[in-house]
Design an enzyme around this catalytic site. Structure first.
Site, PDB file in Angstrom:
ATOM      1  N   ALA A  96       1.583  -2.454 -14.764  1.00  0.00           N
ATOM      2  CA  ALA A  96       2.899  -2.012 -14.294  1.00  0.00           C
ATOM      3  C   ALA A  96       2.844  -0.802 -13.377  1.00  0.00           C
ATOM      4  O   ALA A  96       3.802  -0.548 -12.645  1.00  0.00           O
ATOM      5  CB  ALA A  96       3.798  -1.712 -15.500  1.00  0.00           C
ATOM      6  N   ARG A 155       0.862  -1.369  -7.414  1.00  0.00           N
ATOM      7  CA  ARG A 155       1.847  -1.683  -6.384  1.00  0.00           C
ATOM      8  C   ARG A 155       2.636  -2.938  -6.722  1.00  0.00           C
ATOM      9  O   ARG A 155       3.857  -2.984  -6.571  1.00  0.00           O
ATOM     10  CB  ARG A 155       1.141  -1.840  -5.038  1.00  0.00           C
ATOM     11  CG  ARG A 155       2.063  -1.988  -3.850  1.00  0.00           C
ATOM     12  CD  ARG A 155       1.317  -1.716  -2.571  1.00  0.00           C
ATOM     13  NE  ARG A 155       0.117  -2.523  -2.455  1.00  0.00           N
ATOM     14  CZ  ARG A 155      -0.801  -2.352  -1.512  1.00  0.00           C
ATOM     15  NH1 ARG A 155      -0.661  -1.386  -0.631  1.00  0.00           N
ATOM     16  NH2 ARG A 155      -1.854  -3.136  -1.458  1.00  0.00           N
ATOM     17  N   GLY A 187      -2.238 -12.830 -11.099  1.00  0.00           N
ATOM     18  CA  GLY A 187      -2.768 -12.721  -9.752  1.00  0.00           C
ATOM     19  C   GLY A 187      -3.937 -11.756  -9.697  1.00  0.00           C
ATOM     20  O   GLY A 187      -4.301 -11.278  -8.622  1.00  0.00           O
ATOM     21  N   ALA A 214      -3.240 -17.463  -9.304  1.00  0.00           N
ATOM     22  CA  ALA A 214      -3.274 -17.694  -7.866  1.00  0.00           C
ATOM     23  C   ALA A 214      -3.702 -16.421  -7.158  1.00  0.00           C
ATOM     24  O   ALA A 214      -3.425 -15.313  -7.624  1.00  0.00           O
ATOM     25  CB  ALA A 214      -1.902 -18.139  -7.351  1.00  0.00           C
ATOM     26  N   SER A 215      -4.387 -16.589  -6.026  1.00  0.00           N
ATOM     27  CA  SER A 215      -4.759 -15.444  -5.206  1.00  0.00           C
ATOM     28  C   SER A 215      -3.586 -14.971  -4.366  1.00  0.00           C
ATOM     29  O   SER A 215      -3.610 -13.853  -3.833  1.00  0.00           O
ATOM     30  CB  SER A 215      -5.934 -15.802  -4.290  1.00  0.00           C
ATOM     31  OG  SER A 215      -5.593 -16.877  -3.428  1.00  0.00           O
ATOM     32  N   HIS A 233      -5.217  -8.736   8.483  1.00  0.00           N
ATOM     33  CA  HIS A 233      -4.651  -7.836   7.479  1.00  0.00           C
ATOM     34  C   HIS A 233      -4.775  -6.398   7.964  1.00  0.00           C
ATOM     35  O   HIS A 233      -5.411  -6.124   8.986  1.00  0.00           O
ATOM     36  CB  HIS A 233      -5.369  -7.992   6.129  1.00  0.00           C
ATOM     37  CG  HIS A 233      -4.976  -9.222   5.377  1.00  0.00           C
ATOM     38  ND1 HIS A 233      -5.563 -10.445   5.600  1.00  0.00           N
ATOM     39  CD2 HIS A 233      -4.044  -9.419   4.418  1.00  0.00           C
ATOM     40  CE1 HIS A 233      -5.009 -11.344   4.796  1.00  0.00           C
ATOM     41  NE2 HIS A 233      -4.092 -10.744   4.068  1.00  0.00           N
ATOM     42  N   LYS A 266      -7.961  -3.068   4.276  1.00  0.00           N
ATOM     43  CA  LYS A 266      -8.409  -4.188   3.442  1.00  0.00           C
ATOM     44  C   LYS A 266      -9.908  -4.398   3.651  1.00  0.00           C
ATOM     45  O   LYS A 266     -10.369  -4.566   4.788  1.00  0.00           O
ATOM     46  CB  LYS A 266      -7.638  -5.462   3.771  1.00  0.00           C
ATOM     47  CG  LYS A 266      -7.973  -6.638   2.841  1.00  0.00           C
ATOM     48  CD  LYS A 266      -7.063  -7.816   3.115  1.00  0.00           C
ATOM     49  CE  LYS A 266      -7.380  -9.010   2.235  1.00  0.00           C
ATOM     50  NZ  LYS A 266      -7.214  -8.697   0.790  1.00  0.00           N
ATOM     51  N   GLY A 319      -8.811 -13.522   0.193  1.00  0.00           N
ATOM     52  CA  GLY A 319      -8.765 -14.533  -0.859  1.00  0.00           C
ATOM     53  C   GLY A 319      -7.885 -15.708  -0.488  1.00  0.00           C
ATOM     54  O   GLY A 319      -8.201 -16.866  -0.781  1.00  0.00           O
TER      55      GLY A 319
END
Length: 238
Positions: free
Chosen positions: A13, A16, A93, A117-118, A149, A153, A159
């Site tokens: 939590a 981001r 994720g 899922a990515s 991106h 990154k 991914g």
């Protein structure tokens, strides 16, 4: 259950994605966060009506229907185990999972509904299906996955690019990848099929990161109460 209020556990939590999930759930309704779990002990126990717990207190969280997990590989096993023990669904994720953790997901899917899922963008879920169809329909065409991106990154290809490439390869395409890191680009993915005299481009552009949190909340609303199985995001679109 998708028409009822879904009780959520947000695992990770303080990250981001976790913060976006808390904000969007409060804004859109249809869900209630009954527990927010952070790696370290929370500075406040209740924030905006949401009870916060440290990861070491995970076993003591109240009843929930779905856990949404965007954490780290080292925190993944406990939340998966808790979902199995509680008979609750899991939407995850978390990336960088080991082969053993992937195997644990497969085993858990025998007793609970889950989706990993990515990328939880609903648009990317549709794009993946279109890529499969195009690769199968265009044998022998060149296939390139181009992704862009933000400059911070580190992994390349992304991914999501790898997932799209795997979808194409599973349907006969030989895939090449190209990556761009620049500025503050949230995420852009192009899958290009090129034949003699023609080219097909399938493109998805992310305008902000909230799309991933919205997709995860959508998946959580659809997976609650479903039979035990491993689902894909696209299985939960309707």
């Amino acid at each position: 259950m998708s028409e009822q209020t879904v009780r959520l556990l947000i695992h990770g939590a303080s990250g981001r994605m976790g913060e976006a999930l808390l904000r969007l759930c409060a804004e859109q309704g249809g869900c209630q966060v009954v527990a927010a779990v952070t790696r370290k002990s929370p500075a406040q126990r209740v924030i905006d009506g949401v009870p916060f717990f440290a990861a070491k207190e995970l076993s003591g969280v109240p009843a929930f229907d779905v856990a949404i997990d965007f954490s780290l590989p080292e925190g993944f096993d406990p939340v998966l185990d808790l979902c199995v023990v509680r008979g609750a669904a899991l939407v995850s994720g978390t990336t960088g999972l080991s082969d053993a953790q992937r195997a644990a997901l497969d085993e858990a899917a025998k007793s609970i509904p889950l989706v990993w899922a990515s990328n939880f963008s609903l648009g990317v879920a549709v794009l993946t299906e279109l890529v499969e169809r195009a690769a199968a329909a265009l044998p022998g065409w060149d296939c390139d996955v181009v992704e862009a991106h933000h400059s911070q990154k580190k992994d390349a290809p992304s991914g999501t690019a790898l997932t799209l490439g795997e979808a194409a390869a599973a349907n006969g395409a030989k895939v090449n990848y190209a990556s761009l890191r620049a500025g503050d680009i949230v995420g852009e993915h192009t899958v290009q099929f090129t034949g003699l005299g023609e080219r097909l481009e399938l493109v998805h552009r992310a305008g902000n990161r909230d799309i991933f949190a919205r997709g995860a909340l959508h998946a959580a609303s659809r997976i609650a109460g479903k039979p035990a199985a491993a689902y894909r995001v696209r299985d939960l679109l309707n």
